[in-house]
Design an enzyme around this catalytic site. Structure first.
Site, mmCIF file in Angstrom:
data_model
loop_
_atom_site.group_PDB
_atom_site.id
_atom_site.type_symbol
_atom_site.label_atom_id
_atom_site.label_comp_id
_atom_site.label_asym_id
_atom_site.label_seq_id
_atom_site.Cartn_x
_atom_site.Cartn_y
_atom_site.Cartn_z
ATOM 1 C CG ASP A 136 29.976 37.860 35.786
ATOM 2 O OD1 ASP A 136 31.156 38.260 35.675
ATOM 3 O OD2 ASP A 136 29.117 38.452 36.464
ATOM 4 C CG ASP A 214 30.056 33.066 37.879
ATOM 5 O OD1 ASP A 214 29.290 32.094 37.690
ATOM 6 O OD2 ASP A 214 29.693 34.112 38.461
ATOM 7 C CG HIS A 264 33.282 37.266 39.603
ATOM 8 N ND1 HIS A 264 32.236 38.102 39.304
ATOM 9 C CD2 HIS A 264 32.816 36.003 39.433
ATOM 10 C CE1 HIS A 264 31.163 37.378 38.968
ATOM 11 N NE2 HIS A 264 31.510 36.090 39.040
ATOM 12 C CG ASP A 266 36.924 40.503 37.312
ATOM 13 O OD1 ASP A 266 36.432 40.359 38.449
ATOM 14 O OD2 ASP A 266 36.241 40.515 36.272
ATOM 15 C CB CYS A 371 32.347 43.071 35.644
ATOM 16 S SG CYS A 371 33.338 42.644 37.077
#
Length: 386
Positions: A136, A214, A264, A266, A371
């Site tokens: 991140d 991020d 995020h 992902d 992550c």
């Protein structure tokens, strides 16, 4: 050349020669990562020690569905995570590290930090969170590590726990950049923001007061990066990175997410190999993907199993689609949660070799395999895949 009485170079000249050989110009830079799939050789893995429940702030609560959950969070913010959560997650993390090392991958760790301490700026005060998710706060582009301007006040100084490693990489030849540190004043956050209801237009808690993003909202495919706007990444943040990389020939493409609490990329859009990308059927309209992907194989992620879905709804701010949060070891091998059997079967069907690993409890601390890691070195070079 200065010689000693035996006819060999003097000690001083030997030291100078060794210093020259050890200089960054003589050695390959240890930081080298251009995409999500080249063979992984060195990686940073996060820590759980000292983990603290993040401070009560709009950027945090915007990802907590339900009024009751928000009230509970307000009561426990700033406290330590209970051992019933941290201990099983730590066992899983230890097992994950062993798997990585079994593949010959060099695993690096940040410094352990007491995240319960208060800190702040003239504009705000907060308690820390955790350094469980290096993905991140830092973005690796080739030989450059970029510290990101994060929107959560509770994560403002998170990269300080990685400074020992960052200085080591810098001394060895890596480029080290920090995006402008945000003020995080009230003007950055929309007071009127509410989580959109089903069918409502997607909205964001962030304004365009200043650039924030991020790193985990970006995916790298060589000279092309894919990004989504979210509750931690605004358009100004995307534009800052676009300008920063433009003189080196990089292109940034925006993905439109339908997630009502986006944070995020992902769990939404995950490139697995050249020409293959895993997509979330709930968050993405495949027909609206960037045209540059028209020749790529679109792999639609399977729905999570009921047991993992129930657990993640209770423990994770990342939602049920953590089954997509995988880590590629190379173009074939992919680390995936052991209980995500539907994802394991799908990966096998698509020609990959899943590497099962227990990791469900880690979701409470910010995510899963992608992550929890930051690629430092993958064996490969910068290419264009489009």
């Amino acid at each position: 050349m200065m010689l000693d009485t035996s006819g060999h170079p003097s000690n001083r000249e030997q030291d100078e020669n060794r210093a020259s050989e050890d200089s960054p110009s003589r050695q390959a830079c240890p930081v080298n990562s251009h995409n999500e799939w080249d063979p992984l050789e060195e990686v940073i893995v996060g820590r759980l020690e000292g983990a603290t429940i993040p401070s009560n702030h709009p950027t945090v609560t915007s990802n907590i569905p339900g009024l009751a959950a928000k009230k509970v969070h307000a009561l426990v913010a700033g406290m330590r995570f209970p051992k019933i959560m941290s201990e099983p997650a730590q066992r899983e993390l230890d097992g994950f590290i062993k798997i990585l090392e079994s593949f010959g991958i060099k695993v690096r760790r940040p410094d352990a930090i007491d995240w319960k301490r208060r800190f702040g700026t003239p504009n705000w005060r907060a308690r820390g969170f955790i350094n469980a998710c290096p993905r991140d706060s830092m973005l690796v582009i080739g030989d450059e590590i970029i510290e990101t301007p994060m929107a959560w006040p509770t994560r403002y100084f998170e990269t300080h726990s990685y400074r020992t490693l960052l200085k080591e990489y810098f001394r060895a030849g890596a480029r080290w950049t920090s995006a402008p540190k945000p003020e995080l004043r009230k003007e950055l956050f929309d007071d009127a923001y509410r989580i959109p209801k089903e069918g409502d237009p997607i909205g964001y808690v962030l304004t365009e007061w200043e650039p924030v993003f991020d790193a985990a909202d970006f995916m790298r495919c060589g000279r092309d990066l894919f990004v989504q706007k979210s509750n931690v990444t605004n358009a100004m943040g995307i534009e800052w990175l676009r300008r920063h990389l433009s003189d080196r020939g990089y292109r940034i493409h925006e993905i439109e997410s339908r997630c009502r609490t986006p944070m995020h990329i992902d769990t939404t859009f995950v490139p697995l190999a050249p020409g293959k990308v895993l997509v979330n059927p709930e968050y993405l309209d495949v027909s609206r993907l960037p045209p540059i992907l028209k020749d790529w194989e679109i792999l639609v992620a399977p729905e999570p199993n009921p047991i993992e879905d129930r657990l993640l709804k209770i423990t994770s701010m990342c939602g049920k689609w953590l089954n997509m949060n995988v880590l590629t070891i190379d173009e074939k091998r992919v680390v995936v949660e052991r209980h995500h059997t539907s994802m394991i079967k799908a990966l096998e069907k698509w020609g990959f070799e899943p590497v099962p690993c227990d990791f469900l409890h880690y979701g409470a601390f910010g995510g899963a395999f992608h992550c929890a890691t930051l690629d430092i070195r993958r064996r490969g070079s910068l290419e264009s895949y489009f």
